[in-house]
Design an enzyme around this catalytic site. Structure first.
Site, PDB file in Angstrom:
ATOM      1  N   ALA A  30      33.083  54.010 -56.812  1.00  0.00           N
ATOM      2  CA  ALA A  30      33.147  53.259 -55.551  1.00  0.00           C
ATOM      3  C   ALA A  30      34.603  53.183 -55.119  1.00  0.00           C
ATOM      4  O   ALA A  30      35.507  53.538 -55.877  1.00  0.00           O
ATOM      5  CB  ALA A  30      32.588  51.859 -55.743  1.00  0.00           C
ATOM      6  N   LYS A  31      34.841  52.752 -53.913  1.00  0.00           N
ATOM      7  CA  LYS A  31      36.218  52.497 -53.462  1.00  0.00           C
ATOM      8  C   LYS A  31      36.155  51.565 -52.274  1.00  0.00           C
ATOM      9  O   LYS A  31      35.157  51.534 -51.545  1.00  0.00           O
ATOM     10  CB  LYS A  31      36.904  53.807 -53.048  1.00  0.00           C
ATOM     11  CG  LYS A  31      38.408  53.735 -53.060  1.00  0.00           C
ATOM     12  CD  LYS A  31      38.953  53.917 -54.468  1.00  0.00           C
ATOM     13  CE  LYS A  31      40.462  53.805 -54.520  1.00  0.00           C
ATOM     14  NZ  LYS A  31      40.969  54.200 -55.847  1.00  0.00           N
ATOM     15  N   GLY A  32      37.239  50.807 -52.064  1.00  0.00           N
ATOM     16  CA  GLY A  32      37.301  49.922 -50.907  1.00  0.00           C
ATOM     17  C   GLY A  32      38.642  50.052 -50.231  1.00  0.00           C
ATOM     18  O   GLY A  32      39.621  50.510 -50.831  1.00  0.00           O
ATOM     19  N   ASP A  51      44.428  49.046 -56.127  1.00  0.00           N
ATOM     20  CA  ASP A  51      44.843  50.396 -55.727  1.00  0.00           C
ATOM     21  C   ASP A  51      46.101  50.199 -54.878  1.00  0.00           C
ATOM     22  O   ASP A  51      46.781  49.171 -55.007  1.00  0.00           O
ATOM     23  CB  ASP A  51      43.712  51.114 -54.972  1.00  0.00           C
ATOM     24  CG  ASP A  51      44.000  52.606 -54.790  1.00  0.00           C
ATOM     25  OD1 ASP A  51      43.998  53.336 -55.783  1.00  0.00           O
ATOM     26  OD2 ASP A  51      44.248  53.035 -53.649  1.00  0.00           O
ATOM     27  N   VAL A 109      32.702  51.672 -50.230  1.00  0.00           N
ATOM     28  CA  VAL A 109      31.763  52.792 -50.366  1.00  0.00           C
ATOM     29  C   VAL A 109      31.378  52.911 -51.833  1.00  0.00           C
ATOM     30  O   VAL A 109      32.237  52.900 -52.718  1.00  0.00           O
ATOM     31  CB  VAL A 109      32.403  54.116 -49.870  1.00  0.00           C
ATOM     32  CG1 VAL A 109      31.478  55.294 -50.161  1.00  0.00           C
ATOM     33  CG2 VAL A 109      32.719  54.037 -48.390  1.00  0.00           C
TER      34      VAL A 109
END
Ligand code: NAD
Length: 417
Positions: free
Chosen positions: A106-108, A147, A61
Site C-alpha cells: 500500500a502507499k499514501g 516516507d 492505495v
C-alpha cells in the site's frame, strides 16, 4: 529500445509485464495484479494558523493483500499524484514478497508542501488525513509508515488519532513511531542498514573491497544520510552528497556525520565547508564506484544514464531509475540493486515493529539488527540465484521472485466468491 512514458504507474506496470512474460504467468493472475485493489482519494479541510481553511487532497492505495495486511509509507509532497501512489503501492507488494514478510503493498500521500506549514498546521493535517483513512486502515488491514517528509512524530499523531477513535491505544496501527509509544529500536536506521547489508553482499559478488569504494549519495534524509554514515563506518569513502537544494563534493572524502550536523543547523548540505558545490545533475554523473539514489523517482533517465560512471547502484529510493535507463545501465555492465531489495530493510523492521507492538514484547536493538541482516542476506541470495538462473538483471530477478510469490498466494486462495 522501447520508448516508455516515465509516468511511475506505467513504469510499474511495465516492470510487472516484463516479469510476467519471463515467468509465463497466467493471464488471469496478471490481470488481477495490474489493478490496485483499492484507490482511496480524500479531500479534507484543515484550519490554518491564520484562521483560514484550506482543502488538501490525499490518497491511500492498497495494491494487493493476498499475503497479508497491506503495508506502506505516507508521503507529504507537493508533487504527489495518484499514479505515483499507485506505483509505490505496487512496489510495496513486490518488496514485501522479495524479503518474504507476510504483507501486501500500500502507499499514501498528501499533496502539500510541509516546508510551508507550521508544525501546528502539519499536526492538524496529519490527524485529519488519518481520520479520513480510518475506514480502510487498521493493524490487521493496512498499516502506514513514514516516507518522504513524514517521520516518527507524524506517525505518533496518526497513532493517537486512530486510538482516540478506537477508545484505546492501538500501537499496531502504524510503524516507524517513536520507541516511547511502541516503536522498534533500529527502525529509524533500518532502510539504510538493510541497503548497506545488500551492498556488502554485492561487493563480495563483484569482488570489490569496501575500502576502495568511493560513494555518491543523492538525497540526505532518513535513507541517504544514514546510508552515508554506515558506509563510511564500514570503510568506504563518501565523496559527494546532495539534498533538494543541491550537492557538495570532495574527492578526498566527506565526514557524513559532520555534514548531517551542518544540515541540521543550516537546513541544507549546501555550503558545507571544505567541499565544492555541484548540482544534483552533476552529482549523479561523478566518477565513483557506488551511487546511492536516496531521494525521489526518475532521477536516472535515458538522458544521464550513458554518462553514469558508478559500477554499482543501490536504489535506496523507490523508482529512481526509469526503464530506459535500466536498459542502458545493463548494457554498460552497471550492477543495479533494485529498490524492492535495496530499501526493503525499512519495511522489514516495520514488520518487526508490528510484531513487537501487537505482542507488547520488545526486542533489543542487537536482536533487531541481527534479524534484519538475516532477512536481507537471504533475500540477496535468492535474488542473485534467480538472476544467475534466468540470466536476467537483479531487478528482473527480484520482480520474478516477488510476482511468483504473490501469484502463488492468489492462486491458492482462489477468487471470492
Ligand atoms: P526524507 O524526506 O527523509 O529525505 C529525502 C531527501 O531527499 C531530503 O534530503 C531531500 O532534500 C532530498 N531531495 C528531495 N528532492 C531531491 C532532489 N530532486 N535531488 C536531491 N535530493 C532531493 O525521505 P526518506 O524517507 O529518506 O526517503 C527517500 C527515498 O527513500 C524515497 O524514495 C522513499 O520512498 C525511499 N524509502 C524510504 C524508506 C524509509 O524508511 N524512510 C523506506 C523505503 C524507501
Amino acid at each position: 529500445m522501447p520508448k516508455y512514458n516515465i509516468d511511475p504507474w506505467e513504469m510499474a506496470l511495465n516492470q510487472l509485464g516484463e516479469a510476467a512474460r519471463r515467468l509465463d504467468l497466467q493471464k488471469d493472475i496478471l490481470r488481477v495484479l495490474s489493478f490496485p485493489r483499492r484507490e482511496y482519494t480524500v479531500n479534507f479541510p484543515v484550519r490554518m494558523d491564520d484562521g483560514s481553511i484550506q482543502v488538501f487532497t490525499g490518497y491511500r492505495v492498497q495494491h494487493n493483500a493476498a499475503r497479508g495486511p497491506s503495508k506502506g509509507g505516507i508521503r507529504f509532497h507537493p508533487q504527489v499524484t495518484l499514479n505515483e501512489v499507485k506505483a509505490l503501492a505496487m512496489w510495496m507488494t513486490w518488496k514485501c514478497a522479495v524479503v518474504n514478510i507476510p504483507y501486501g503493498g500500500a502507499k499514501g500521500g498528501v499533496i502539500c508542501d510541509p516546508k510551508k506549514l507550521q508544525v501546528s498546521e502539519l499536526e492538524r493535517l496529519a490527524r485529519r488525513y488519518a481520520f479520513e483513512l480510518i475506514p480502510i486502515i487498521g493493524p490487521e488491514q493496512d498499516i502506514p509508515a513514514p516516507d518522504v517528509n513524514t517521520n516518527p512524530q507524524v506517525m505518533a499523531w496518526i497513532m493517537d488519532t486512530y486510538s482516540m477513535h478506537a477508545g484505546y491505544s492501538v500501537p499496531g496501527i502504524v510503524t516507524g513511531k517513536p520507541v516511547s509509544i511502541g516503536g522498534s529500536l533500529g527502525r529509524n536506521e533500518a532502510t539504510a542498514r538493510g541497503c548497506v547489508f545488500v551492498v556488502l553482499n554485492a561487493l563480495k559478488h563483484l569482488d570489490l573491497p569496501i575500502e576502495d569504494l568511493r560513494v555518491v549519495v543523492q538525497g540526505y534524509g532518513n535513507a541517504g544520510s544514514i546510508a552515508a554514515r554506515l558506509l563510511a563506518r564500514e570503510g568506504a569513502t563518501v565523496i559527494a552528497v546532495s539534498d533538494s537544494r543541491g550537492g557538495i563534493y570532495n574527492p578526498k572524502g566527506l565526514d557524513p556525520g559532520a555534514v548531517l550536523e551542518y544540515k541540521a543547523e543550516s537546513g541544507s548540505v549546501v555550503g558545507f565547508a571544505g567541499a565544492d558545490s555541484v548540482t544534483n545533475a552533476q552529482l549523479l554523473e561523478l566518477d565513483c564506484d557506488l551511487l546511492v539514489p536516496a531521494a525521489l523517482e526518475k532521477q536516472i533517465t535515458a538522458d544521464n544514464a550513458p554518462r553514469i560512471k558508478a559500477r554499482l547502484i543501490a536504489e535506496a529510493a523507490n523508482g529512481p531509475t526509469t526503464p530506459e535507463a535500466d536498459c542502458i545501465l545493463a548494457e554498460k555492465g552497471v550492477t543495479v540493486i533494485p529498490d524492492i531489495l535495496a530499501n526493503a530493510g525499512g519495511v522489514t523492521v516495520s514488520y518487526f515493529e508490528w510484531v513487537q507492538s501487537t505482542q507488547s514484547y520488545f526486542w533489543t536493538e542487537r536482536e533487531v539488527n541481527l534479524k534484519l541482516r538475516d532477512v536481507m542476506d537471504r533475500a540477496w541470495a535468492a535474488v542473485a540465484a534467480k538472476a544467475e538462473d534466468a540470466q536476467v538483471t537483479l531487478r528482473t530477478a527480484a520482480l520474478m521472485l516477488a510476482v511468483e510469490r504473490v501469484a502463488d498466494a492468489i492462486a491458492i486462495r482462489g477468487v471470492y466468491p
